[in-house]
Design an enzyme around this catalytic site. Structure first.
Site, PDB file in Angstrom:
ATOM      1  N   ASP A 264       0.893  -1.024   0.010  1.00  9.49           N
ATOM      2  CA  ASP A 264      -0.066   0.017  -0.020  1.00  9.49           C
ATOM      3  C   ASP A 264       0.646   1.014  -0.018  1.00  9.49           C
ATOM      4  O   ASP A 264       0.360   2.400   0.447  1.00  9.49           O
ATOM      5  CB  ASP A 264      -1.229   0.021   1.090  1.00  9.49           C
TER       6      ASP A 264
ATOM      7  N   LYS B  55     -13.749  -2.883   7.896  1.00 13.17           N
ATOM      8  CA  LYS B  55     -13.231  -3.043   6.399  1.00 13.17           C
ATOM      9  C   LYS B  55     -14.583  -3.564   5.948  1.00 13.17           C
ATOM     10  O   LYS B  55     -15.011  -4.568   6.488  1.00 13.17           O
ATOM     11  CB  LYS B  55     -12.375  -4.338   6.494  1.00 13.17           C
TER      12      LYS B  55
HETATM   13  P1  PGA Z   1      -5.150  -6.202   4.501  1.00 12.03           P
HETATM   14  O1  PGA Z   1      -4.365  -4.859   5.208  1.00 12.03           O
HETATM   15  O2  PGA Z   1      -5.993  -5.606   3.548  1.00 12.03           O
HETATM   16  O3  PGA Z   1      -4.085  -6.977   3.905  1.00 12.03           O
HETATM   17  O4  PGA Z   1      -5.626  -7.105   5.342  1.00 12.03           O
HETATM   18  C1  PGA Z   1      -5.019  -3.861   5.697  1.00 12.03           C
HETATM   19  C2  PGA Z   1      -4.773  -4.119   7.462  1.00 12.03           C
HETATM   20  O5  PGA Z   1      -4.373  -5.011   7.922  1.00 12.03           O
HETATM   21  O6  PGA Z   1      -5.067  -3.074   8.231  1.00 12.03           O
HETATM   22 ZN    ZN Z   2      -4.636  -4.460  10.072  1.00 12.20          ZN
END
Ligand code: PGA
Ligand code: ZN
Length: 478
Positions: free
Chosen positions: A252, A391
């Protein structure tokens, strides 16, 4: 049917006369445009078509994109994707055919949108988000959306939300605020990933992310500037110490220097780089630091292996939960750390609870909670952590995302609206963070298109709100 019968049936003369009269009353300089808009508003807007396709996310892995049509136009959305963290999250439906995208194609999810979901939603009012989401949940019938796929359902849910906003002729963030019953809109404090490790990068660093939070900015625009400047200073700091190759980036956008493998240093070497970069900007205390340990990835049984990525590791440096608590305590004393995400394994409820009780910083549950309402309720009841990492693809609909944020806020938790490592150009979470006033957003580095899609959208929202814009700043946890 004769012409007269047709005109009568649709009351066309009446409707056109009304539109003309309205234009005259408004003394509009452009009567034709006014009349066409007036007539368009008179048409009840319903979903007329839902069309999905397979696109690629930022990692080059397939995901679902949806075009949802109403009389107002076409509204596009896509589902982000991350590494699956466990059995409590909504199911991302993939075809599993190893001959296609190594098993990752999403043709079944696409087909589900184009056939079953489309058929169920055509004719529905796009402003009724919870009814649309419920219709998909009912159609799916499974607890984790495994039948239609959470990737299919979420992309439709977001597209419908955009269509609902357009129907009401309000910005997306305002529509979301109304759906959630809130009146205050807040621009979130961004948590910019500046150093990547863990599963997100090929370096030695065990923890997944070091982030910077420009809490002391006056507005979001300044926060972005502070983040960007620090990021570029950090690039210079890393380059001086490790050479240009230290500036390669992780998934990212955070830099992924190969920091020392000396476990005693743990993450300190990375934190020192960030500290130096912040001091070069002169922002000093206005920028705070956060960590996402993502400790599930380096938990071996009941121990934590900070050297988990090393191919010839000795196995002697495993740490116990207590050792990890001591390490985090030390980090919170030595650096301006205000937040630690997933400091322990997702099933290590005991140590994270103990660490939270020390009150040293915000303790965020990501893999621990998986945005799952049952796990959030348990964590609230047991005071396991004090912030939710939201998420949306782990829940699967906008309505359920609104509900879990409410759960967290009612418990006086912090809320971090989050991206996934696999992102698209869709900037929905930016509007979501403002509409739900989550106070914090985590969308990666201030770099890379799919990350900036979110941060740049926040700039636009702040500009649009003008004098009414409120940057969460010091109130980032409220
Ligand atoms: P991921 O990472 O999308 O790989 O789960 C985001 C996070 O862990 O905050
Ligand atoms: Zn995380």
């Amino acid at each position: 049917m004769s012409v007269q019968e047709y005109l009568d049936k649709h009351m066309l003369s009446r409707k056109i006369e009304d539109a003309v009269n309205a234009a005259v009353r408004a003394k509009t300089p452009d009567p034709v445009l006014f009349i066409s808009n007036h007539l368009r508003k008179a048409v009840p807007s319903v979903i007329t078509k839902v069309k999905a396709r397979q696109i690629l996310d930022s990692r080059g892995v397939p995901t679902v994109e949806v075009d949802l049509y109403t009389n107002k136009g076409m509204f596009r959305a896509s589902a982000p994707s991350g590494d699956a963290s466990g059995m409590y999250e909504a199911v991302e439906l993939r075809d599993g055919d190893k001959g296609m995208y190594l098993g990752n194609s999403v043709n079944r999810a696409v087909k589900n949108v184009n056939e079953k979901i489309s058929e169920a939603l055509i004719g529905m009012d796009p402003t009724l988000q919870s009814q649309i989401d419920q219709a998909m949940i009912d159609l799916d019938k499974t607890e984790k959306k495994g039948e239609l796929g959470a990737n299919a359902i979420l992309a439709v849910s977001i597209a419908a939300c955009k269509a609902g906003a357009a129907e009401k002729e309000v910005p997306l963030y305002k529509h979301i605020a109304v759906l959630s019953g809130r009146t205050n809109l807040t621009l979130p404090v961004p948590a910019f990933t500046v150093i990547s490790g863990g599963k997100h990068a090929g370096n030695n660093l065990a923890i997944q992310e070091i982030m910077i939070l420009p809490i002391g900015a006056i507005k979001f625009e300044e926060a972005l500037q502070m983040g960007s400047e620090t990021y570029h200073h950090l690039k210079a700091v890393i380059s001086e110490k490790y050479g240009a190759q230290g500036c390669n980036v992780g998934e990212d956008g955070g830099f992924a220097p190969n920091i020392s493998r000396q476990v005693s240093l743990f993450v300190k070497e990375g934190l020192d780089l960030v500290k130096e970069a912040i001091s070069r900007t002169g922002y000093n205390d206005r920028i705070k630091i956060a960590i996402d340990a993502a400790a599930t990835d380096f938990c071996m049984g009941t121990k934590y292996d900070l050297d988990f990525k090393s191919p010839n590791k000795s196995g002697q440096n495993f740490k116990s939960g207590e050792d990890m608590i001591d390490t985090y305590k030390e980090l919170c004393t030595d650096y301006s750390i205000v937040s630690i995400e997933d400091p322990f394994d997702k099933e290590d409820w005991e140590h994270i609870k103990h660490f939270s009780s020390l009150g040293l910083c915000q303790v965020v549950g990501d893999d621990l909670l998986m945005s799952n309402p049952k796990r959030i309720e348990r964590a609230i009841k047991e005071s396991t952590c004090n912030a939710l990492l939201l998420k949306i693809n782990q829940i699967g609909t906008v309505t359920e995302a609104i509900e879990v944020v409410k759960l967290a806020k009612d418990a006086h938790w912090g809320v971090v609206t989050s991206h996934r490592c696999g992102e698209t150009e869709d900037s929905f979470i930016a509007d979501l963070s403002v509409g739900l006033a989550t106070g914090q957003i985590k969308a990666g580095a201030p770099c890379r298109g799919e990350r900036l899609a979110k941060y740049n959208q926040l700039l636009r929202i702040e500009e649009e709100l003008g004098d009414h814009a409120v940057y969460a700043g010091e109130d980032w946890r409220q």
